[in-house]
Design a protein around this motif. Structure first.
Motif, PDB file in Angstrom:
ATOM      1  N   VAL A   1      -5.217   4.342   6.147  1.00 15.91           N
ATOM      2  CA  VAL A   1      -5.040   3.449   4.995  1.00 15.91           C
ATOM      3  C   VAL A   1      -6.178   2.445   5.030  1.00 15.91           C
ATOM      4  O   VAL A   1      -6.308   1.660   5.980  1.00 15.91           O
ATOM      5  CB  VAL A   1      -3.665   2.734   5.030  1.00 15.91           C
ATOM      6  CG1 VAL A   1      -2.550   3.697   4.692  1.00 15.91           C
ATOM      7  CG2 VAL A   1      -3.387   2.112   6.383  1.00 15.91           C
TER       8      VAL A   1
ATOM      9  N   ILE B   1      -3.866   7.149   0.643  1.00 16.25           N
ATOM     10  CA  ILE B   1      -3.403   7.448   2.005  1.00 16.25           C
ATOM     11  C   ILE B   1      -3.884   8.840   2.387  1.00 16.25           C
ATOM     12  O   ILE B   1      -3.900   9.756   1.572  1.00 16.25           O
ATOM     13  CB  ILE B   1      -1.853   7.470   2.075  1.00 16.25           C
ATOM     14  CG1 ILE B   1      -1.248   6.230   1.446  1.00 16.25           C
ATOM     15  CG2 ILE B   1      -1.372   7.616   3.509  1.00 16.25           C
ATOM     16  CD1 ILE B   1       0.257   6.344   1.287  1.00 16.25           C
TER      17      ILE B   1
ATOM     18  N   ASP C   1       2.576   6.810  -1.422  1.00 16.44           N
ATOM     19  CA  ASP C   1       1.554   5.856  -1.879  1.00 16.44           C
ATOM     20  C   ASP C   1       2.120   5.011  -3.023  1.00 16.44           C
ATOM     21  O   ASP C   1       2.726   5.534  -3.953  1.00 16.44           O
ATOM     22  CB  ASP C   1       0.331   6.640  -2.367  1.00 16.44           C
ATOM     23  CG  ASP C   1      -0.838   5.750  -2.719  1.00 16.44           C
ATOM     24  OD1 ASP C   1      -0.757   4.536  -2.457  1.00 16.44           O
ATOM     25  OD2 ASP C   1      -1.827   6.267  -3.257  1.00 16.44           O
TER      26      ASP C   1
ATOM     27  N   HIS D   1       0.806  -1.217   0.000  1.00 11.82           N
ATOM     28  CA  HIS D   1       0.000   0.000   0.000  1.00 11.82           C
ATOM     29  C   HIS D   1       0.845   1.275   0.000  1.00 11.82           C
ATOM     30  O   HIS D   1       0.589   2.198  -0.762  1.00 11.82           O
ATOM     31  CB  HIS D   1      -0.902  -0.013   1.244  1.00 11.82           C
ATOM     32  CG  HIS D   1      -2.072   0.910   1.144  1.00 11.82           C
ATOM     33  ND1 HIS D   1      -3.361   0.469   0.930  1.00 11.82           N
ATOM     34  CD2 HIS D   1      -2.156   2.263   1.229  1.00 11.82           C
ATOM     35  CE1 HIS D   1      -4.189   1.500   0.899  1.00 11.82           C
ATOM     36  NE2 HIS D   1      -3.473   2.606   1.072  1.00 11.82           N
TER      37      HIS D   1
END
Length: 439
Positions: free
Chosen positions: A109, A89, A82, A68
């Motif tokens: 997140v 985010i 990100d 992520h």
């Protein structure tokens, strides 16, 4: 007392600008909401946050992408990026693609919230040795500088040396490099005040053949030349405002793109910068980019002028006599006169005085020429007397300025903060030798 040779590997260090003390930072991640609530871990090195089994910090959250975000700890905060995640985010409620989290903050997140906590340790103001590279000192003021640089040598944080012209910032930059793990790699000097604005980009980042008229071959810029080593950006305050974003991108990404080339090249460079200007004031006035200043100003080290460390004058004089392979007796009377002088040109002026004395110039050390008050002409009306003094000052200033810059009007104008046409007009008025060449 902290040992000045204690290594700093793994610590994110900075110098407190207010106190001059060395501080280290540690970061910790804690999941404050979501399926993995309560999970916590330190953040000593870059890692990937995500739901994958091999993620550096794993969240058991189906709304979090496998990979992520990347979190990269630095001495000035945590760089959050990100990684093309599905849900993105947010930092403190604001959606970001990439951001520097300077202090404690919460990342959102997916359906999880992760707290970044900051812990600081005071490492003190270490007193260094009396010699650091080619620099020598016995005053506590300067040895504290040596101590800071000796400690900072074990880290890769950017260092900015602040001090008046002639205080030896270039010598200290090289000493810092030689004390670091990069000592066997290149030490490259780039003087931001000595290169024409239209050539700086090419000199810093390089260029491809045919990028502009006269580019007959590919050329590596200062960043690539310094790869693996240290890049010393002297007089960083003279870097034109329009070129500062490119420098910032290079520092953030670790990549440079030569002019006329579509391919970026990764570089591993430690940045040391120096300036005699007040860059904090320049950022407030819009003359220097605030984001670039924050990126550079991790470790601000003030180099004191010679007049604030009188204890070093005799030591330095003897050092220069030895360095220049000469013989010169320093009597108590002479030492007293040297200590009483203000040394506006600092260490550089002292070295030049010693060099002239060794060449046989009479009395150059006996009575250093301090600044003289201009003569006041009482036989003229106030306005005419004032104009004569201003006129005399202007000519003397411009003559010294052009001499320092080899008669180059463009460089002299940039250094003095004057418009180039105006400076050239004044040079013609006073019959001073000047060059129109813009290099």
């Amino acid at each position: 007392m902290i040992r000045t040779t204690q290594p700093l590997e793994g610590q994110h260090v900075r110098v407190d600008a207010a106190t001059g003390r060395l501080r280290s930072r540690e970061y910790r991640l804690t999941v404050v909401s979501g399926p993995s609530k309560g999970r916590s871990a330190g953040l000593p090195a870059p890692l990937v946050l995500g739901s994958a089994e091999d993620a550096g910090f794993r969240l058991e959250d189906p709304t979090v992408s496998r990979y992520h975000a990347q979190l990269k700890p630095r001495s000035d905060g945590v760089w959050v990026k990100d990684l093309d995640s599905m849900n993105g985010i947010s930092v403190g409620g604001a959606r970001v693609q990439a951001a520097l989290v300077e202090n404690e903050a919460t990342l959102t997140v997916g359906q999880s919230m992760v707290r970044i906590s900051v812990f600081e340790n005071d490492l003190g103001a270490p007193l260094g040795p009396e010699t650091l590279g080619e620099a020598v000192a016995q005053s506590h003021a300067m040895r504290r500088v040596f101590g800071l640089l000796e400690r900072l040598a074990h880290s890769d944080v950017p260092v900015v040396l602040l001090g008046e012209t002639g205080t030896g910032k270039d010598v200290l930059a090289q000493a810092l490099h030689r004390a670091s793990a990069r000592a066997s790699r290149p030490f490259v000097v780039f003087d931001c005040s000595a290169v024409a604005a239209n050539l700086i980009e090419s000199e810093l980042f390089g260029h491809a053949k045919g990028a502009f008229t006269g580019a007959a071959v590919d050329r590596r810029g200062a960043f690539q030349q310094a790869d693996g080593g240290t890049l010393f950006l002297d007089e960083i305050g003279e870097l034109p405002l329009e070129l500062q974003p490119r420098l910032l991108r290079a520092l953030e990404s670790g990549q440079v793109k030569p002019l006329g080339d579509d391919t970026s090249r990764s570089v591993d460079v430690r940045i040391v910068a120096a300036t005699h200007r007040d860059l904090e004031a320049a950022t407030r006035e819009g003359r220097f980019r605030q984001d670039l200043w924050y990126r550079l100003a991790v470790a601000l080290v003030r180099v004191p002028p010679l007049r604030e460390r009188i204890e070093d004058i005799t030591l330095l004089a003897r050092h220069f006599v030895k360095e220049l392979k000469g013989e010169l007796a320093l009597s108590p009377e002479l030492v007293s006169k040297l200590n009483a002088y203000a040394w506006p040109g600092n260490v550089r002026e002292l070295r030049n005085v010693v060099a002239r004395a060794l060449l046989g110039e009479a009395n150059v050390l006996e009575a250093p020429a301090g600044p003289q008050k201009p003569a006041v002409v009482l036989d003229l009306p106030f306005k005419e007397a004032k104009e004569r003094l201003v006129d005399s000052f202007t000519r003397d200033y411009l003559e010294a300025l052009l001499h320092r810059h080899g008669g180059n009007v463009a460089r002299a104008a940039r250094a003095a903060g004057l418009a180039r046409p105006w400076l050239h007009k004044l040079a013609v008025k006073y019959g001073l030798k000047a060059s129109e060449d813009d290099v």
